[in-house]
Motif scaffolding. Sequence first.
Motif, short mmCIF file in Angstrom:
data_model
loop_
_atom_site.label_atom_id
_atom_site.label_comp_id
_atom_site.label_asym_id
_atom_site.label_seq_id
_atom_site.Cartn_x
_atom_site.Cartn_y
_atom_site.Cartn_z
N ASP A 129 40.09 -3.01 -31.82
CA ASP A 129 39.22 -2.07 -31.14
C ASP A 129 37.99 -1.87 -32.02
OD1 ASP A 129 39.96 -0.28 -33.22
OD2 ASP A 129 41.52 0.64 -31.98
N TYR A 130 37.14 -0.92 -31.68
CA TYR A 130 35.90 -0.73 -32.44
C TYR A 130 36.09 0.03 -33.74
CZ TYR A 130 33.57 -2.32 -28.19
OH TYR A 130 33.16 -3.06 -27.11
N GLU A 131 37.33 0.38 -34.07
CA GLU A 131 37.62 0.98 -35.38
C GLU A 131 38.21 -0.05 -36.34
OE1 GLU A 131 40.04 4.41 -34.59
OE2 GLU A 131 38.32 5.58 -33.94
N ASP A 132 38.41 -1.26 -35.88
CA ASP A 132 39.04 -2.31 -36.69
C ASP A 132 38.24 -2.54 -37.98
OD1 ASP A 132 39.86 -4.97 -37.68
OD2 ASP A 132 40.91 -5.13 -35.77
N PRO A 133 38.91 -2.49 -39.13
CA PRO A 133 38.22 -2.69 -40.41
C PRO A 133 37.47 -4.03 -40.50
CG PRO A 133 40.45 -1.88 -40.79
CD PRO A 133 40.33 -2.16 -39.32
N LYS A 134 37.97 -5.08 -39.81
CA LYS A 134 37.27 -6.38 -39.83
C LYS A 134 35.86 -6.24 -39.25
CE LYS A 134 40.40 -8.78 -37.65
NZ LYS A 134 41.09 -9.84 -36.94
N LEU A 135 35.73 -5.47 -38.19
CA LEU A 135 34.42 -5.27 -37.56
C LEU A 135 33.49 -4.54 -38.52
CD1 LEU A 135 32.46 -5.29 -35.16
CD2 LEU A 135 33.54 -3.16 -34.40
N TRP A 136 34.00 -3.47 -39.14
CA TRP A 136 33.15 -2.67 -40.01
C TRP A 136 32.79 -3.40 -41.29
CZ3 TRP A 136 30.27 0.87 -38.07
CH2 TRP A 136 30.61 1.32 -36.79
N SER A 137 33.66 -4.28 -41.77
CA SER A 137 33.31 -5.13 -42.92
C SER A 137 32.14 -6.04 -42.55
CB SER A 137 34.49 -6.01 -43.33
OG SER A 137 35.44 -5.25 -44.00
N ALA A 138 32.21 -6.63 -41.36
CA ALA A 138 31.12 -7.51 -40.91
C ALA A 138 29.82 -6.73 -40.75
CB ALA A 138 31.51 -8.19 -39.60
N LEU A 139 29.89 -5.52 -40.21
CA LEU A 139 28.68 -4.72 -40.04
C LEU A 139 28.11 -4.29 -41.38
CD1 LEU A 139 29.69 -2.54 -36.94
CD2 LEU A 139 28.21 -4.57 -36.99
N ASP A 143 24.39 -5.04 -42.98
CA ASP A 143 23.52 -4.07 -43.65
C ASP A 143 23.05 -4.60 -44.99
OD1 ASP A 143 23.42 -2.11 -41.70
OD2 ASP A 143 25.10 -0.97 -42.53
N LYS A 144 23.96 -5.24 -45.72
CA LYS A 144 23.61 -5.77 -47.05
C LYS A 144 22.61 -6.92 -46.93
CE LYS A 144 28.01 -4.63 -49.21
NZ LYS A 144 29.32 -5.18 -49.55
N LYS A 145 22.84 -7.79 -45.97
CA LYS A 145 21.98 -8.97 -45.82
C LYS A 145 20.72 -8.66 -45.02
CE LYS A 145 25.79 -12.26 -45.77
NZ LYS A 145 26.55 -13.15 -44.92
N GLY A 146 20.79 -7.62 -44.20
CA GLY A 146 19.66 -7.36 -43.30
C GLY A 146 19.51 -8.52 -42.33
N ASP A 147 20.62 -9.17 -42.00
CA ASP A 147 20.60 -10.38 -41.19
C ASP A 147 21.63 -10.23 -40.08
OD1 ASP A 147 19.93 -12.92 -40.46
OD2 ASP A 147 20.88 -13.92 -42.17
N SER A 148 21.67 -11.20 -39.20
CA SER A 148 22.62 -11.16 -38.09
C SER A 148 23.95 -11.80 -38.48
CB SER A 148 22.05 -11.88 -36.88
OG SER A 148 21.88 -13.24 -37.18
N LEU A 149 24.98 -11.53 -37.68
CA LEU A 149 26.27 -12.18 -37.90
C LEU A 149 26.10 -13.69 -37.82
CD1 LEU A 149 28.68 -10.10 -35.63
CD2 LEU A 149 28.69 -10.16 -38.10
#
Length: 153
Positions: A129-139, A143-149
Amino acid sequence: MNRLASDKLPPINGLYKLTKWIEDHGLKKAAVTNAPRPNAELMISKLGLKDFFDVVIVGSECEHAKPYPDPYLKALELLKVSKDHTFICEDSASGIRAGVAAGMPVVGLTTRNPENVLMEANPTMLVKDYEDPKLWSALEELDKKGDSLKTAA
């Protein structure tokens, strides 16, 4: 039927956390669906997201609906954004296939379909779901890269 469905529409866990992240980052947003427009607009409204999406793309209003990439390509065109700075959240195999065919990274949600069915469509990642830690790690990486997935090679 619409009334019954809409009265029992709980948001996916973490939905509003993700919409806040998206708004905080000033991203453009499209709802892309194969549902008929009145159903899509009702669901969006019931979730309190009427003002969240910049556009609503309905598959039947495109030359080809999902699993073809047309609805996602139309969203890119209307939002005037590059697929290189985009990501898709999808809960169906046909939607994942459409996003992959359009050349965008796709986050598959296992909220409606079995993981193995969604994996066959080749999403960039699968989340519960949208609370999944995998999603938030990717986001956080975004933020760190300032780039897209980045799509998996």
